[in-house]
Design a protein around this motif. Structure first.
Motif, PDB file in Angstrom:
ATOM      1  N   ASP A 105       6.518  27.208   2.773  1.00 21.46           N
ATOM      2  CA  ASP A 105       4.749  27.392   3.008  1.00 21.46           C
ATOM      3  C   ASP A 105       4.283  25.929   2.230  1.00 21.46           C
ATOM      4  O   ASP A 105       3.113  25.118   2.869  1.00 21.46           O
ATOM      5  N   ARG A 106       5.160  25.271   1.314  1.00 24.44           N
ATOM      6  CA  ARG A 106       4.742  23.851   1.159  1.00 24.44           C
ATOM      7  C   ARG A 106       4.401  22.822   2.249  1.00 24.44           C
ATOM      8  O   ARG A 106       4.075  21.736   3.265  1.00 24.44           O
ATOM      9  N   HIS A 107       5.788  23.448   3.493  1.00 29.55           N
ATOM     10  CA  HIS A 107       5.735  22.598   4.477  1.00 29.55           C
ATOM     11  C   HIS A 107       4.748  22.794   5.662  1.00 29.55           C
ATOM     12  O   HIS A 107       4.534  21.886   5.885  1.00 29.55           O
ATOM     13  N   GLU A 108       4.340  23.495   5.581  1.00 31.62           N
ATOM     14  CA  GLU A 108       3.413  24.218   6.626  1.00 31.62           C
ATOM     15  C   GLU A 108       2.376  23.989   6.003  1.00 31.62           C
ATOM     16  O   GLU A 108       1.273  23.471   7.185  1.00 31.62           O
ATOM     17  N   GLU A 109       1.486  23.687   4.442  1.00 30.51           N
ATOM     18  CA  GLU A 109       0.704  22.617   4.352  1.00 30.51           C
ATOM     19  C   GLU A 109       0.956  21.668   4.811  1.00 30.51           C
ATOM     20  O   GLU A 109      -0.605  21.079   5.597  1.00 30.51           O
ATOM     21  N   GLY A 110       1.925  20.774   4.421  1.00 27.44           N
ATOM     22  CA  GLY A 110       2.075  19.207   4.804  1.00 27.44           C
ATOM     23  C   GLY A 110       1.658  19.118   6.055  1.00 27.44           C
ATOM     24  O   GLY A 110       1.269  18.633   6.828  1.00 27.44           O
ATOM     25  N   TRP A 111       2.559  19.822   7.126  1.00 31.86           N
ATOM     26  CA  TRP A 111       2.571  19.174   8.495  1.00 31.86           C
ATOM     27  C   TRP A 111       0.431  19.737   8.938  1.00 31.86           C
ATOM     28  O   TRP A 111       0.590  19.415  10.065  1.00 31.86           O
ATOM     29  N   ASP A 112       0.758  20.814   8.225  1.00 25.19           N
ATOM     30  CA  ASP A 112      -1.460  20.690   8.757  1.00 25.19           C
ATOM     31  C   ASP A 112      -2.043  19.556   8.502  1.00 25.19           C
ATOM     32  O   ASP A 112      -2.558  18.837   9.097  1.00 25.19           O
ATOM     33  N   MET A 113      -1.494  19.261   7.207  1.00 23.65           N
ATOM     34  CA  MET A 113      -2.561  17.483   6.827  1.00 23.65           C
ATOM     35  C   MET A 113      -1.595  16.377   8.021  1.00 23.65           C
ATOM     36  O   MET A 113      -2.403  15.615   8.074  1.00 23.65           O
ATOM     37  N   LEU A 114      -0.286  16.136   7.563  1.00 22.46           N
ATOM     38  CA  LEU A 114       0.224  15.238   8.568  1.00 22.46           C
ATOM     39  C   LEU A 114       0.046  15.279   9.596  1.00 22.46           C
ATOM     40  O   LEU A 114      -0.544  13.887  10.446  1.00 22.46           O
ATOM     41  N   LEU A 115      -0.258  16.460  10.974  1.00 26.44           N
ATOM     42  CA  LEU A 115      -0.801  16.231  12.502  1.00 26.44           C
ATOM     43  C   LEU A 115      -1.711  16.223  12.507  1.00 26.44           C
ATOM     44  O   LEU A 115      -2.803  14.882  13.111  1.00 26.44           O
TER      45      LEU A 115
END
Length: 140
Positions: free
Chosen positions: A119-129
């Motif tokens: 879940d932390r990675h999923e939120e991270g990818w949203d922000m990063l992209l």
């Protein structure tokens, strides 16, 4: 086992997007400082800063590297975190559209019990992209 899938369309040419996926200094601008070299089989690290992640390096190895050709490109590499130990795979496919590029990202290999980290990675990818990669290419 579930995976993370994100797809965004960026108002930039495929070669420009590819550069931000395969040139170490450009990767560092939106993702993390790294030792990336665009060579199949190359092992590299990403320095995950504390607060965003564990603060420990992410160990990676390039498993697929297909530069832009005929409007498509692919990049894949392993994504290994030591604490807690997690081994996943990051795959990115670029598809050229009229003066735009669709970027499809799949982060797979999450096992049962890794939901919080996933879940932390999923939120991270949203922000990063959306908030880091897209502006570099569209506003840059």
């Amino acid at each position: 086992m579930t995976h993370i899938h994100r797809s965004i369309t960026i108002a930039a040419l495929i070669d420009d997007v590819w550069a931000y996926l395969t040139e170490s200094d450009k990767i560092a601008q939106w993702l993390m400082p790294n030792t990336f070299v665009a060579q199949l089989g190359h092992a590299f690290t990403m320095d995950c800063p504390p607060g965003i992640g564990s603060g420990a390096p992410v160990r990676c190895e390039i498993t697929e590297l297909q530069p832009p050709e005929k409007g498509r490109a692919r990049l894949a590499y392993t994504w290994v975190i030591d604490e807690p130990f997690t081994e996943t795979l990051l795959e990115i496919e670029l598809i050229e559209l009229a003066q735009q590029t669709r970027c499809d990202l799949v982060h797979s290999g999450w096992r049962d019990g890794e939901d919080t980290l996933r879940d932390r990675h999923e939120e991270g990818w949203d922000m990063l992209l959306e908030n880091r990669l897209r502006p570099l290419l569209e506003d840059g």
